[in-house]
Design a protein around this motif. Structure first.
Motif, PDB file in Angstrom:
ATOM      1  N   GLY A 109       4.344  -8.270-165.658  1.00 12.51           N
ATOM      2  CA  GLY A 109       2.982  -7.962-166.050  1.00 12.51           C
ATOM      3  C   GLY A 109       2.611  -6.503-165.936  1.00 12.51           C
ATOM      4  N   LEU A 110       1.302  -6.272-166.003  1.00 14.75           N
ATOM      5  CA  LEU A 110       0.746  -4.925-166.019  1.00 14.75           C
ATOM      6  C   LEU A 110      -0.523  -4.897-165.184  1.00 14.75           C
ATOM      7  CD1 LEU A 110       0.626  -2.002-167.272  1.00 14.75           C
ATOM      8  CD2 LEU A 110      -0.804  -3.009-169.073  1.00 14.75           C
ATOM      9  N   ARG A 111      -0.665  -3.823-164.399  1.00 11.67           N
ATOM     10  CA  ARG A 111      -1.899  -3.546-163.675  1.00 11.67           C
ATOM     11  C   ARG A 111      -2.456  -2.230-164.204  1.00 11.67           C
ATOM     12  NH1 ARG A 111      -4.075  -0.961-158.968  1.00 11.67           N
ATOM     13  NH2 ARG A 111      -5.460  -2.353-157.775  1.00 11.67           N
ATOM     14  N   ALA A 112      -3.748  -2.226-164.558  1.00  7.96           N
ATOM     15  CA  ALA A 112      -4.348  -1.026-165.139  1.00  7.96           C
ATOM     16  C   ALA A 112      -5.826  -0.979-164.780  1.00  7.96           C
ATOM     17  CB  ALA A 112      -4.164  -1.013-166.658  1.00  7.96           C
ATOM     18  N   TRP A 113      -6.370   0.221-164.803  1.00  9.79           N
ATOM     19  CA  TRP A 113      -7.804   0.373-164.603  1.00  9.79           C
ATOM     20  C   TRP A 113      -8.297   1.621-165.348  1.00  9.79           C
ATOM     21  CZ3 TRP A 113      -9.568   4.833-162.295  1.00  9.79           C
ATOM     22  CH2 TRP A 113      -8.664   5.541-161.485  1.00  9.79           C
ATOM     23  N   GLY A 136       4.262 -19.467-169.236  1.00 12.51           N
ATOM     24  CA  GLY A 136       2.810 -19.383-169.280  1.00 12.51           C
ATOM     25  C   GLY A 136       2.304 -17.961-169.130  1.00 12.51           C
ATOM     26  N   TYR A 137       1.022 -17.843-168.917  1.00 14.04           N
ATOM     27  CA  TYR A 137       0.348 -16.561-168.773  1.00 14.04           C
ATOM     28  C   TYR A 137      -0.757 -16.701-167.740  1.00 14.04           C
ATOM     29  CZ  TYR A 137      -2.901 -18.958-171.902  1.00 14.04           C
ATOM     30  OH  TYR A 137      -3.752 -19.890-172.467  1.00 14.04           O
ATOM     31  N   ALA A 138      -1.193 -15.578-167.217  1.00 14.26           N
ATOM     32  CA  ALA A 138      -2.280 -15.549-166.238  1.00 14.26           C
ATOM     33  C   ALA A 138      -2.964 -14.197-166.283  1.00 14.26           C
ATOM     34  CB  ALA A 138      -1.752 -15.843-164.832  1.00 14.26           C
ATOM     35  N   TRP A 139      -4.232 -14.192-165.896  1.00 17.43           N
ATOM     36  CA  TRP A 139      -4.970 -12.931-165.817  1.00 17.43           C
ATOM     37  C   TRP A 139      -5.934 -12.983-164.631  1.00 17.43           C
ATOM     38  CZ3 TRP A 139      -6.510 -16.773-169.187  1.00 17.43           C
ATOM     39  CH2 TRP A 139      -7.842 -17.157-169.124  1.00 17.43           C
ATOM     40  N   ASP A 140      -6.254 -11.806-164.123  1.00 16.02           N
ATOM     41  CA  ASP A 140      -7.237 -11.628-163.049  1.00 16.02           C
ATOM     42  C   ASP A 140      -7.823 -10.233-163.231  1.00 16.02           C
ATOM     43  OD1 ASP A 140      -8.787 -11.465-160.804  1.00 16.02           O
ATOM     44  OD2 ASP A 140      -7.198 -11.941-159.380  1.00 16.02           O
ATOM     45  N   ALA A 141      -9.073 -10.158-163.629  1.00 19.14           N
ATOM     46  CA  ALA A 141      -9.703  -8.875-163.944  1.00 19.14           C
ATOM     47  C   ALA A 141     -11.120  -8.853-163.383  1.00 19.14           C
ATOM     48  CB  ALA A 141      -9.729  -8.649-165.453  1.00 19.14           C
ATOM     49  N   LYS A 175     -16.338 -10.786-162.998  1.00 24.57           N
ATOM     50  CA  LYS A 175     -14.981 -11.197-162.642  1.00 24.57           C
ATOM     51  C   LYS A 175     -14.533 -12.316-163.572  1.00 24.57           C
ATOM     52  CE  LYS A 175     -15.639 -10.323-157.679  1.00 24.57           C
ATOM     53  NZ  LYS A 175     -15.501 -10.894-156.312  1.00 24.57           N
ATOM     54  N   SER A 176     -13.242 -12.306-163.859  1.00 25.24           N
ATOM     55  CA  SER A 176     -12.678 -13.366-164.697  1.00 25.24           C
ATOM     56  C   SER A 176     -11.227 -13.598-164.284  1.00 25.24           C
ATOM     57  CB  SER A 176     -12.747 -12.989-166.180  1.00 25.24           C
ATOM     58  OG  SER A 176     -12.160 -14.005-166.971  1.00 25.24           O
ATOM     59  N   GLU A 177     -10.820 -14.850-164.258  1.00 23.15           N
ATOM     60  CA  GLU A 177      -9.425 -15.189-164.006  1.00 23.15           C
ATOM     61  C   GLU A 177      -9.108 -16.537-164.637  1.00 23.15           C
ATOM     62  OE1 GLU A 177      -8.471 -17.079-159.919  1.00 23.15           O
ATOM     63  OE2 GLU A 177      -9.872 -15.435-159.480  1.00 23.15           O
ATOM     64  N   GLY A 178      -7.816 -16.756-164.860  1.00 22.29           N
ATOM     65  CA  GLY A 178      -7.383 -18.019-165.459  1.00 22.29           C
ATOM     66  C   GLY A 178      -5.893 -18.016-165.699  1.00 22.29           C
ATOM     67  N   GLU A 179      -5.403 -19.139-166.231  1.00 29.03           N
ATOM     68  CA  GLU A 179      -3.985 -19.284-166.517  1.00 29.03           C
ATOM     69  C   GLU A 179      -3.800 -20.424-167.500  1.00 29.03           C
ATOM     70  OE1 GLU A 179      -1.821 -20.372-163.050  1.00 29.03           O
ATOM     71  OE2 GLU A 179      -3.213 -21.979-162.485  1.00 29.03           O
ATOM     72  N   GLY A 180      -2.617 -20.432-168.099  1.00 31.14           N
ATOM     73  CA  GLY A 180      -2.299 -21.488-169.059  1.00 31.14           C
ATOM     74  C   GLY A 180      -0.868 -21.364-169.523  1.00 31.14           C
ATOM     75  N   ALA A 181      -0.483 -22.242-170.458  1.00 31.62           N
ATOM     76  CA  ALA A 181       0.860 -22.244-171.038  1.00 31.62           C
ATOM     77  C   ALA A 181       0.772 -21.780-172.478  1.00 31.62           C
ATOM     78  CB  ALA A 181       1.476 -23.637-170.957  1.00 31.62           C
ATOM     79  N   SER A 203     -18.858   3.332-162.771  1.00 31.54           N
ATOM     80  CA  SER A 203     -18.370   2.032-163.239  1.00 31.54           C
ATOM     81  C   SER A 203     -16.852   2.055-163.266  1.00 31.54           C
ATOM     82  CB  SER A 203     -18.930   1.696-164.626  1.00 31.54           C
ATOM     83  OG  SER A 203     -18.549   2.684-165.563  1.00 31.54           O
ATOM     84  N   GLN A 204     -16.263   0.863-163.262  1.00 31.18           N
ATOM     85  CA  GLN A 204     -14.810   0.723-163.314  1.00 31.18           C
ATOM     86  C   GLN A 204     -14.444  -0.634-163.895  1.00 31.18           C
ATOM     87  OE1 GLN A 204     -12.442  -0.210-159.787  1.00 31.18           O
ATOM     88  NE2 GLN A 204     -11.115   1.548-160.223  1.00 31.18           N
ATOM     89  N   VAL A 205     -13.360  -0.670-164.642  1.00 33.12           N
ATOM     90  CA  VAL A 205     -12.766  -1.904-165.140  1.00 33.12           C
ATOM     91  C   VAL A 205     -11.350  -1.967-164.580  1.00 33.12           C
ATOM     92  CG1 VAL A 205     -12.024  -3.223-167.150  1.00 33.12           C
ATOM     93  CG2 VAL A 205     -14.160  -1.912-167.229  1.00 33.12           C
ATOM     94  N   LEU A 206     -11.032  -3.028-163.848  1.00 34.36           N
ATOM     95  CA  LEU A 206      -9.730  -3.197-163.213  1.00 34.36           C
ATOM     96  C   LEU A 206      -9.081  -4.477-163.715  1.00 34.36           C
ATOM     97  CD1 LEU A 206      -7.496  -2.641-161.100  1.00 34.36           C
ATOM     98  CD2 LEU A 206      -8.926  -3.869-159.436  1.00 34.36           C
ATOM     99  N   ILE A 207      -7.914  -4.336-164.343  1.00 36.16           N
ATOM    100  CA  ILE A 207      -7.087  -5.493-164.705  1.00 36.16           C
ATOM    101  C   ILE A 207      -6.034  -5.596-163.608  1.00 36.16           C
ATOM    102  CG2 ILE A 207      -5.622  -6.535-166.465  1.00 36.16           C
ATOM    103  CD1 ILE A 207      -6.984  -4.693-168.518  1.00 36.16           C
ATOM    104  N   ASP A 208      -6.331  -6.412-162.616  1.00 35.72           N
ATOM    105  CA  ASP A 208      -5.428  -6.491-161.464  1.00 35.72           C
ATOM    106  C   ASP A 208      -4.119  -7.184-161.834  1.00 35.72           C
ATOM    107  OD1 ASP A 208      -4.735  -6.052-158.813  1.00 35.72           O
ATOM    108  OD2 ASP A 208      -5.482  -8.004-158.174  1.00 35.72           O
TER     109      ASP A 208
END
Length: 322
Positions: free
Chosen positions: A317-321, A134-139, A153-159, A117-122
């Motif tokens: 930002g940050l990329r981590a897994w 604003g902010y954004a995420w893609d994981a 999978k999850s992604e989104g953005e906002g202010a 298994s793996q969790v990736l916060i791209d």
């Protein structure tokens, strides 16, 4: 000098005289020798059957290039019946199938049937833009083996200070169709924008030639809306730790959906360029730029709602897994 000339003249005269003396007395011709007497050979009648001597005997013959002897033809006969009469696994004949089956299960697991298994916060980033930050995420996360996996999978953005403008989650079953690509199918639920939508998903994800990571999918909502999305990114290594990552994303729609602010055709596009530094492969902060814009009717819907059509922003930002 006169003496030397007289001596040379005297020697020349002596030589001529000797030659004339031998010429006056010719040498007698040699008498012919009698021919040797031939004796009868008792093995004469057997010599015709004796093999001729080999001129190359004792010498290793070299094979000239291009004149190698042809290999023997492979056997065409089927294997004997006894070859197929034993057990499917030869070790069963010695240790028995009951003792060998656990060992075979371990072998299969260690050579491709491992569950991982793996969790990736791209992308987990802050977008600094004119007038509104604003902010954004893609994981994404997966669990399974080399062939079949469960993906989230999850992604989104906002202010900042407002609800997300876009937020979704997907649950997909993935099956490897070759060493490079996976076929994915499942469900997607949009929490934003309102009203919420649920979609059936069919997509493909993998590694394209020249090491481009691609992800494309079709979405059919519970309201009958058909949309599509395509994403691609590439890791360009400047050093072992410094990596430049360009990425693009396109959203398309088959029809207008004004209640959620989506128009037909190319509805939205995004391009980014991020430079990250890997302290370790699992932890890499980055800085970059991002450009996002709506097109066609989607842009008109945004203008009507008092929103920006698009623009540039600075990404931190940050990329981590793990």
């Amino acid at each position: 000098m006169k003496r030397l000339a007289i001596l040379l003249l005297a020697a020349s005269c002596a030589t001529s005289a000797a030659a004339q003396q031998h010429g006056a007395h010719p040498m007698p011709a040699p008498e012919p020798r009698p021919a040797p007497t031939e004796t009868a050979d008792p093995h004469a009648e057997h010599k015709a059957h004796a093999p001729a001597p080999d001129a190359h005997a004792g010498h290793a013959m070299e094979i000239m290039p291009g004149h190698a002897p042809a290999p023997p033809a492979p056997p065409v006969a089927p294997p004997p019946a006894a070859a197929l009469s034993g057990p499917s696994h030869a070790a069963d004949a010695i240790y028995g199938p009951r003792e060998m089956e656990p060992a075979r299960r371990i072998f299969r697991k260690e050579h491709g049937a491992i569950t991982a298994s793996q969790v990736l916060i791209d992308r987990l980033e802050t977008n600094v833009r004119d007038g509104r930050d604003g902010y954004a995420w893609d994981a994404q996360a997966w669990h399974g083996g080399d062939i079949d996996r469960l993906w989230l999978k999850s992604e989104g953005e906002g202010a900042f200070g407002h609800s997300p403008e876009r937020a979704e989650i997907q649950a997909l079953w993935s099956h490897a169709i070759d060493p490079w690509f996976n076929l994915q199918a499942g469900l997607r639920h949009d929490f934003r924008p309102d009203p919420e939508r649920t979609h059936i998903v069919l997509g493909i994800q993998g590694l394209a030639p020249y090491w481009f990571e691609v992800d494309g999918a079709l979405f059919l909502s519970d309201k009958g809306d058909l949309t599509a999305r395509f994403e691609a990114e590439y890791d360009q290594r400047i050093t072992q730790k410094l990596i430049l990552q360009p990425n693009v994303e396109f959203d398309l729609a088959a029809q207008d959906a004004p209640e959620i602010g989506i128009g037909s055709g190319l509805s939205r596009a995004e391009a980014g360029l991020r430079l990250r530094y890997q302290f370790v492969p699992e932890f890499a902060p980055y800085v970059g730029v991002r450009y996002e814009r709506a097109f066609g009717d989607t842009a008109d819907f945004r203008r009507a709602a008092g929103e920006d059509v698009g623009g540039w922003s600075l990404a931190l930002g940050l990329r981590a897994w793990f």
